[in-house]
Design a protein around this motif. Structure first.
Motif, PDB file in Angstrom:
ATOM      1  N   LEU A 161     -34.400   3.936  40.303  1.00 56.58           N
ATOM      2  CA  LEU A 161     -33.356   4.666  41.027  1.00 56.58           C
ATOM      3  C   LEU A 161     -33.106   4.070  42.406  1.00 56.58           C
ATOM      4  CD1 LEU A 161     -34.491   8.272  40.209  1.00 56.58           C
ATOM      5  CD2 LEU A 161     -32.436   7.198  39.376  1.00 56.58           C
ATOM      6  N   ILE A 207     -30.948   9.608  46.435  1.00 55.46           N
ATOM      7  CA  ILE A 207     -31.418  10.878  45.894  1.00 55.46           C
ATOM      8  C   ILE A 207     -31.942  11.753  47.034  1.00 55.46           C
ATOM      9  CG2 ILE A 207     -31.871  10.129  43.536  1.00 55.46           C
ATOM     10  CD1 ILE A 207     -34.750   9.647  44.319  1.00 55.46           C
ATOM     11  N   PRO A 208     -31.944  13.093  46.947  1.00 54.78           N
ATOM     12  CA  PRO A 208     -31.637  13.906  45.772  1.00 54.78           C
ATOM     13  C   PRO A 208     -30.173  13.803  45.331  1.00 54.78           C
ATOM     14  CG  PRO A 208     -31.948  15.285  47.704  1.00 54.78           C
ATOM     15  CD  PRO A 208     -32.354  13.923  48.089  1.00 54.78           C
ATOM     16  N   ILE A 241     -30.301  11.088  32.601  1.00 55.58           N
ATOM     17  CA  ILE A 241     -30.836   9.906  33.302  1.00 55.58           C
ATOM     18  C   ILE A 241     -32.257   9.625  32.806  1.00 55.58           C
ATOM     19  CG2 ILE A 241     -31.474   8.930  35.546  1.00 55.58           C
ATOM     20  CD1 ILE A 241     -29.364  10.548  36.879  1.00 55.58           C
ATOM     21  N   ASN A 242     -33.090  10.678  32.759  1.00 56.06           N
ATOM     22  CA  ASN A 242     -34.472  10.522  32.291  1.00 56.06           C
ATOM     23  C   ASN A 242     -34.530   9.967  30.878  1.00 56.06           C
ATOM     24  OD1 ASN A 242     -36.000  11.416  34.441  1.00 56.06           O
ATOM     25  ND2 ASN A 242     -35.771  13.554  33.874  1.00 56.06           N
ATOM     26  N   ASN A 295     -45.562  15.564  29.005  1.00 61.43           N
ATOM     27  CA  ASN A 295     -44.475  15.026  29.822  1.00 61.43           C
ATOM     28  C   ASN A 295     -43.109  15.650  29.563  1.00 61.43           C
ATOM     29  OD1 ASN A 295     -45.040  13.266  31.897  1.00 61.43           O
ATOM     30  ND2 ASN A 295     -45.517  11.601  30.522  1.00 61.43           N
ATOM     31  N   LEU A 332     -36.932  16.954  46.238  1.00 62.63           N
ATOM     32  CA  LEU A 332     -36.025  16.767  45.110  1.00 62.63           C
ATOM     33  C   LEU A 332     -35.795  18.054  44.331  1.00 62.63           C
ATOM     34  CD1 LEU A 332     -37.170  13.326  43.663  1.00 62.63           C
ATOM     35  CD2 LEU A 332     -35.363  13.779  45.277  1.00 62.63           C
ATOM     36  N   PHE A 391     -33.637   6.253  30.677  1.00 61.34           N
ATOM     37  CA  PHE A 391     -34.723   5.352  31.086  1.00 61.34           C
ATOM     38  C   PHE A 391     -35.781   5.254  29.996  1.00 61.34           C
ATOM     39  CE2 PHE A 391     -33.791   6.413  35.772  1.00 61.34           C
ATOM     40  CZ  PHE A 391     -32.895   5.367  35.840  1.00 61.34           C
ATOM     41  N   ASN A 392     -36.083   6.408  29.405  1.00 66.12           N
ATOM     42  CA  ASN A 392     -37.074   6.435  28.324  1.00 66.12           C
ATOM     43  C   ASN A 392     -36.616   5.561  27.153  1.00 66.12           C
ATOM     44  OD1 ASN A 392     -39.364   7.265  27.020  1.00 66.12           O
ATOM     45  ND2 ASN A 392     -38.464   9.146  26.234  1.00 66.12           N
ATOM     46  N   LYS A 414     -43.137   7.932  29.497  1.00 62.97           N
ATOM     47  CA  LYS A 414     -43.913   7.629  30.712  1.00 62.97           C
ATOM     48  C   LYS A 414     -42.980   7.827  31.902  1.00 62.97           C
ATOM     49  CE  LYS A 414     -46.468   4.154  28.282  1.00 62.97           C
ATOM     50  NZ  LYS A 414     -46.099   2.846  27.770  1.00 62.97           N
ATOM     51  N   VAL A 415     -42.893   9.036  32.378  1.00 65.71           N
ATOM     52  CA  VAL A 415     -41.865   9.359  33.355  1.00 65.71           C
ATOM     53  C   VAL A 415     -42.226   8.889  34.756  1.00 65.71           C
ATOM     54  CG1 VAL A 415     -40.447  11.233  34.254  1.00 65.71           C
ATOM     55  CG2 VAL A 415     -41.173  11.266  31.908  1.00 65.71           C
ATOM     56  N   SER A 416     -43.514   8.708  35.026  1.00 69.71           N
ATOM     57  CA  SER A 416     -43.933   8.437  36.404  1.00 69.71           C
ATOM     58  C   SER A 416     -43.319   7.168  36.984  1.00 69.71           C
ATOM     59  CB  SER A 416     -45.446   8.371  36.474  1.00 69.71           C
ATOM     60  OG  SER A 416     -45.919   7.549  35.455  1.00 69.71           O
ATOM     61  N   PHE A 469     -40.259   6.072  36.446  1.00 68.99           N
ATOM     62  CA  PHE A 469     -38.796   6.093  36.453  1.00 68.99           C
ATOM     63  C   PHE A 469     -38.196   6.019  37.854  1.00 68.99           C
ATOM     64  CE2 PHE A 469     -38.215   8.426  32.134  1.00 68.99           C
ATOM     65  CZ  PHE A 469     -38.779   7.337  31.505  1.00 68.99           C
ATOM     66  N   MET A 470     -38.982   6.435  38.874  1.00 66.64           N
ATOM     67  CA  MET A 470     -38.473   6.402  40.254  1.00 66.64           C
ATOM     68  C   MET A 470     -38.069   4.991  40.670  1.00 66.64           C
ATOM     69  SD  MET A 470     -37.895   8.781  42.237  1.00 66.64           S
ATOM     70  CE  MET A 470     -37.797  10.495  41.912  1.00 66.64           C
ATOM     71  N   THR A 511     -43.870  14.628  38.423  1.00 68.19           N
ATOM     72  CA  THR A 511     -44.624  13.474  37.944  1.00 68.19           C
ATOM     73  C   THR A 511     -45.921  13.991  37.337  1.00 68.19           C
ATOM     74  OG1 THR A 511     -43.809  12.380  39.909  1.00 68.19           O
ATOM     75  CG2 THR A 511     -45.372  11.160  38.574  1.00 68.19           C
ATOM     76  N   ILE A 528     -39.536  14.974  31.706  1.00 68.48           N
ATOM     77  CA  ILE A 528     -38.312  14.392  31.143  1.00 68.48           C
ATOM     78  C   ILE A 528     -37.166  15.402  31.168  1.00 68.48           C
ATOM     79  CG2 ILE A 528     -38.662  14.846  28.665  1.00 68.48           C
ATOM     80  CD1 ILE A 528     -37.742  11.941  28.223  1.00 68.48           C
TER      81      ILE A 528
END
Lengths: 68, 290
Positions: free
Chosen positions: B14, B19-20, B33-34, A50, A8, B37-38, B6-8, B10-11, A62, A54
């Motif tokens: 999608l 993606i990519p 996008i991030n 994080n 990615l 989701f947040n 908490k980004v982990s 977010f996958m 991650t 973001i």
């Protein structure tokens, strides 16, 4: 624990520049896709804020809490 | 920290097979996008009840990557289509992803009229000050003097101030942030999703490929640093003179008010005037079809 998805990442360097603790450094060698991936060098400095994850436009980063 | 993203996870939101993304390296759309989701997690909404509408442009490709009901419409008309989606099923949370050329140039009329009606939509306008997809033409929000493929000697026109335009037209929540401020931006999107009425969030974004290349900021990092140094929060901007504010981006919540919402008023009117209770009939049609 910081994971960077090789497929990615497009090597835009936003994480290296905007990390407040300077955790990342760009790698010196190209990867399979022709991208200088960021490498989490100073991983002990990471405060798990994080922000890199973001900000990452390709959702490649991650950041996980360490389970100790 | 309570608002730590908490980004982990977010996958999972999608469409992984897509993606990519096709966005250029360092494009701000991924950050949007991030943050969306947040914000969605903060507002405790689920993708099952969200439908996304987008027009044409780089930023309008965002709904294509997200696992929810999405509608990719004609250039400049996402808000018109979203009006139909919202009035067809008023329980749905309708989110419109649009760009500056899409919302301000060709779809300008739809934008101000949806704001005038105060219809319950959340419009996220990714403003990168240029037409990125079609080769870097000047857009209505390009700053005065900026270079593009159609203005090789600098733009002469004054840009639109979208946040002021929409607040003047009657929107009930208007906010502006940049991609360098992801946490305040998530908070703004959260407020927009929770607000009952027309919410407009303008995201100043970077386009390193066209805007940056033509305006001596070749990388995304340079553009983001420029946005960081040239942005002022609204509270601070009040104390500054007009000369000091020239060329600065003013950030913050511009409007946050409580006005009657269009789809609610329409449903009430229909229920009042029709003997059969038409709204219940419309809703029952969804239940039997699904």
């Amino acid at each position: 624990m910081i994971k960077i998805d090789q497929n990615l990442c497009k090597g835009c360097d936003i994480c290296t520049e905007f990390c407040r603790k300077n955790v990342y450094e760009p790698s010196k060698t190209l990867n399979r896709k022709g991208v200088y991936l960021p490498v989490p060098v100073n991983i002990e400095e990471c405060k798990k804020c994080n922000l890199c994850a973001i900000l990452c436009p390709d959702l490649a980063i991650t950041v996980e809490e360490d389970h100790e | 920290m309570s608002n730590k993203p908490k980004v982990s996870g977010f996958m999972n939101y999608l469409r992984k097979e897509r993606i990519p993304t096709i966005f250029c390296a360092g494009c701000g759309n991924g950050t949007v996008i991030n943050t969306f989701f947040n914000a969605m997690e903060m507002a405790e909404l689920s993708l099952d009840n969200i439908s996304m509408v987008s027009g044409i442009g780089c930023s309008s490709r965002i709904p294509g990557y997200i696992k929810c009901d999405s509608l990719h419409t004609t250039h400049g008309r996402p808000i018109a289509f979203a009006t139909g989606v919202k009035l067809g099923n008023p329980d749905m949370d309708v989110v419109v992803f649009t760009g500056d050329g899409d919302a301000a140039a060709i779809g300008g009329n739809h934008l101000i009229h949806a704001a005038r009606r105060n219809l319950d939509l959340t419009v996220i306008c990714v403003n990168n000050s240029i037409y990125g997809m079609t080769g870097g033409q000047i857009s209505p929000t390009s700053p005065k003097g900026s270079f593009a493929s159609t203005t090789p000697y600098g733009a002469l026109e004054a840009p639109f101030d979208l946040a002021k335009l929409v607040s003047g037209a009657g929107a009930t929540y208007v906010s502006r942030w940049t991609t360098v401020h992801p946490l305040p931006l998530s908070n703004a999107i959260k407020k927009g999703l929770q607000n009952k009425g027309f919410s407009f969030i303008e995201v100043i974004s970077q386009c390193p490929t066209y805007f940056g290349r033509k305006n001596r900021m070749r990388s995304a990092v340079e553009m983001m640093k420029y946005m960081k140094t040239h942005s002022v929060v609204k509270k601070k901007a009040k104390k500054m003179s007009e000369e000091e504010l020239e060329g600065k981006i003013i950030l913050g919540d511009f409007v946050n008010r409580n006005w009657p919402e269009f789809s609610e008023m329409l449903c009430e009117q229909v229920n009042e005037k029709s003997e059969k209770g038409l709204i219940d009939a419309i809703k029952s049609a969804y239940k039997t079809d699904l």
